[in-house]
Design a protein around this motif. Structure first.
Motif, PDB file in Angstrom:
ATOM      1  N   GLN A  32       0.835  -1.201   0.000  1.00 34.56           N
ATOM      2  CA  GLN A  32       0.000   0.000   0.000  1.00 34.56           C
ATOM      3  C   GLN A  32       0.867   1.247   0.000  1.00 34.56           C
ATOM      4  O   GLN A  32       0.580   2.227  -0.698  1.00 34.56           O
TER       5      GLN A  32
ATOM      6  N   THR B 205       2.125   1.906  -3.452  1.00 33.76           N
ATOM      7  CA  THR B 205       1.056   2.437  -4.301  1.00 33.76           C
ATOM      8  C   THR B 205       0.872   3.929  -4.046  1.00 33.76           C
ATOM      9  O   THR B 205       0.710   4.726  -4.981  1.00 33.76           O
TER      10      THR B 205
ATOM     11  N   CYS C 271      -0.625   6.477  -7.036  1.00 34.84           N
ATOM     12  CA  CYS C 271      -1.744   5.736  -7.634  1.00 34.84           C
ATOM     13  C   CYS C 271      -2.917   5.784  -6.659  1.00 34.84           C
ATOM     14  O   CYS C 271      -3.208   4.805  -5.941  1.00 34.84           O
TER      15      CYS C 271
ATOM     16  N   THR D 164      -2.474   1.984 -11.467  1.00 40.22           N
ATOM     17  CA  THR D 164      -1.952   0.669 -11.084  1.00 40.22           C
ATOM     18  C   THR D 164      -0.441   0.714 -10.924  1.00 40.22           C
ATOM     19  O   THR D 164       0.265   1.293 -11.743  1.00 40.22           O
ATOM     20  N   LYS D 165       0.026   0.059  -9.868  1.00 40.21           N
ATOM     21  CA  LYS D 165       1.472  -0.081  -9.665  1.00 40.21           C
ATOM     22  C   LYS D 165       1.823  -1.546  -9.424  1.00 40.21           C
ATOM     23  O   LYS D 165       1.006  -2.343  -8.946  1.00 40.21           O
TER      24      LYS D 165
ATOM     25  N   SER E 186      -4.295  -1.988  -7.939  1.00 42.37           N
ATOM     26  CA  SER E 186      -4.998  -1.007  -8.734  1.00 42.37           C
ATOM     27  C   SER E 186      -5.997  -0.291  -7.843  1.00 42.37           C
ATOM     28  O   SER E 186      -6.847  -0.931  -7.210  1.00 42.37           O
TER      29      SER E 186
ATOM     30  N   LEU F  54      -6.488   0.262   0.713  1.00 43.36           N
ATOM     31  CA  LEU F  54      -5.333   0.978   0.188  1.00 43.36           C
ATOM     32  C   LEU F  54      -4.823   2.001   1.195  1.00 43.36           C
ATOM     33  O   LEU F  54      -3.624   2.097   1.468  1.00 43.36           O
TER      34      LEU F  54
ATOM     35  N   GLU G 159      -5.969  -6.301  -5.728  1.00 42.65           N
ATOM     36  CA  GLU G 159      -4.578  -6.725  -5.653  1.00 42.65           C
ATOM     37  C   GLU G 159      -4.366  -8.131  -6.192  1.00 42.65           C
ATOM     38  O   GLU G 159      -5.162  -9.039  -5.966  1.00 42.65           O
TER      39      GLU G 159
END
Length: 490
Positions: A242, A245, A250, A256-257, A268, A286, A298
């Motif tokens: 998290q 991200t 993101c 998305t990462k 995402s 997230l 995820e």
């Protein structure tokens, strides 16, 4: 006013502490590796006391680099998720080995619960699947099999790594943040959230052992003044994926990462609405700011960078991890060699904890360069499998932002772009996990009004990789991967 931020980034193989300015500029760091313990097949443990010592040493080094505790606005903590620690509330000392996220000892327990028909209800509440990857079954197993935990009675405290570190740093505050709590199989991530009595009962975890769940960008306490020459507020916490991200900014739905570290984890952003997967992906929190919660979809791959480490340390094929890029470039193609890296089972979208790794397509013409290339190619293949699952759940990636240690490999970054047929973007400062924790801590310390403002101010520049492989070659390579994978899944 102090504006420097310290981040404790506690990973699977090392502890690192980093120093940031308020604009996200890295100013210094310290790192200590710690031992991995493998007491048997499928078992992975850490010594939490060793982790604490490494954390203390690294953080003292960085406080000195900052010019003293009075120069630090806040500490942020990010950590390997799902790993659980058992400690004494009185002394803070561990009472048993930490059970690591990679550990598979509860595979049979999870399979039995799944066979009994519990998975759908578990997924509806927790967003997760019944797999030994997650913390809850590990805690239940430990309480059954380690008598010292039962004998500890009310002295026993349980938590994930950030919870244990906060307890030690503050001298007794027992909290966890919402992102880590959402990875335990014990939290209802819907509505008001919180530990769920039904999930805890199913996995044999008394709720009284668990920490209080807090937000991710909030002050939870201050460090013991004796540790660093003065108190420092702890105001940012998130699980490593998290945090990465967030560090990649993101935050809007669809962004998305992918982090390529020990494992590979693709998230995402889903916004305020909790996603529901029909393709064995995970719903997770997230970030939580105050009472406002955002979610992500995820996909988790268990083996990424650890595969290269195994080629180096286990098989002796590489002198260093960095050598893999040169070897991959030294051959025209993979020579028909495919490596399915199920060294800890297979994660999403297959969820086969019993799967074993396989190296196929070998001939006398095969060299270590082909094997190294196959290991790097496996990252793109696993990502492609996840891209298909995300798309089936209605989330098709427009681009992918990557980070983590493996992301520094230009050959692999280009191969991802080629095999996914999308633009891949890599930040020039690849430590997105630590940067995300710094954003949270800066927000919690009041340096920014909210996380979006912190992300906009602190994220740096990036390099873009565009697809350059023609469709027939992409199709042929994917066919070879699917054939190799099918044999593992038989």
């Amino acid at each position: 006013m102090a504006e420097k931020i310290i981040v404790i980034d506690e990973g699977t193989t090392s502890t690192r502490t980093m120093l940031f300015d308020a604009d996200g500029t890295p100013l210094g760091s310290a790192q200590r590796e710690f031992r991995q313990h493998y007491p048997g097949p499928g078992l992975v443990e850490h010594d939490a006391a060793e982790i604490w010592t490494a954390t203390l040493d690294c953080t003292r080094d960085v406080v000195e680099q900052a010019g003293g505790a009075h120069q630090v606005a806040a500490i942020g903590i990010t950590n390997q998720r799902e790993t659980v620690v058992f400690w004494d509330r009185t002394t803070g000392e561990p009472l048993a080995p930490a059970i690591v996220w990679q550990d598979r000892r509860t595979a049979a327990d999870c399979a039995a619960l799944k066979e009994a028909g519990h998975e759908a209800a578990v997924q509806a509440k927790s967003g997760l699947l019944l797999d030994p990857y997650f913390s809850g079954s590990k805690i239940g197993w430990a309480l059954k099999h380690w008598p010292q935990l039962r004998e500890a009675g009310d002295r026993l405290a349980v938590g994930t790594i950030e919870s244990y570190l906060i307890y030690r740093l503050t001298g007794g505050i027992h909290v966890t943040d919402a992102t880590n709590a959402s990875r335990t199989l014990l939290m209802d991530i819907n509505g008001a959230g919180g530990w769920d009595a039904g999930l805890c009962g199913l996995l044999g975890v008394p709720m009284g052992l668990l920490p209080e769940i807090t937000g991710c960008a909030t002050a939870v306490g201050t460090t013991d003044p004796e540790l660093f020459g003065g108190p420092i507020a702890i105001s940012g916490m998130a699980g490593d994926q998290q945090a990465a991200t967030i560090g990649q900014a993101c935050l809007s739905p669809g962004q998305t990462k992918a982090t390529f570290g020990t494992g590979a984890f693709i998230l995402s952003a889903s916004g305020r609405e909790r996603p529901v997967s029909a393709n064995r992906l995970l719903a997770t929190i997230l970030v939580q700011e105050g009472d406002a919660r955002s979610y992500a979809l995820e996909g988790s791959v268990f083996v990424a960078g650890s595969l290269i480490k195994w080629l180096r340390d286990g098989l002796g094929l590489l002198a260093s991890a960095g050598e893999s890029e040169g070897l991959a470039r030294s051959v025209l193609d993979n020579g028909g060699v495919y490596l399915v890296p199920a060294l800890s089972g297979l994660g999403a979208p297959h969820w086969r904890p019993d799967a074993l790794a396989a190296l196929s397509g070998l001939s006398f013409a095969s060299t270590k360069a082909h094997v190294a290339r196959a290991a790097l190619e496996a990252q793109a293949y696993q990502a492609h499998d996840l891209k298909s699952a995300f798309a089936a759940d209605g989330v098709d990636w427009a681009e992918l932002r990557i980070d983590g240690g493996m992301a520094a490999n230009d050959w692999m970054a280009q191969d991802l772009a080629d095999m996914l047929d999308i633009v891949v973007e890599r930040p020039d400062f690849v430590e997105s996990t630590a940067l995300g924790a710094a954003m949270l801590a800066a927000t919690g310390a009041g340096l920014y009004p909210d996380l979006a403002a912190a992300a906009a101010a602190m994220r740096g520049t990036a390099t873009r990789f565009t697809p350059s492989l023609d469709a027939p070659k992409r199709k042929a390579r994917l066919a070879g991967w699917q054939s190799a994978l099918a044999k593992v899944l038989e």
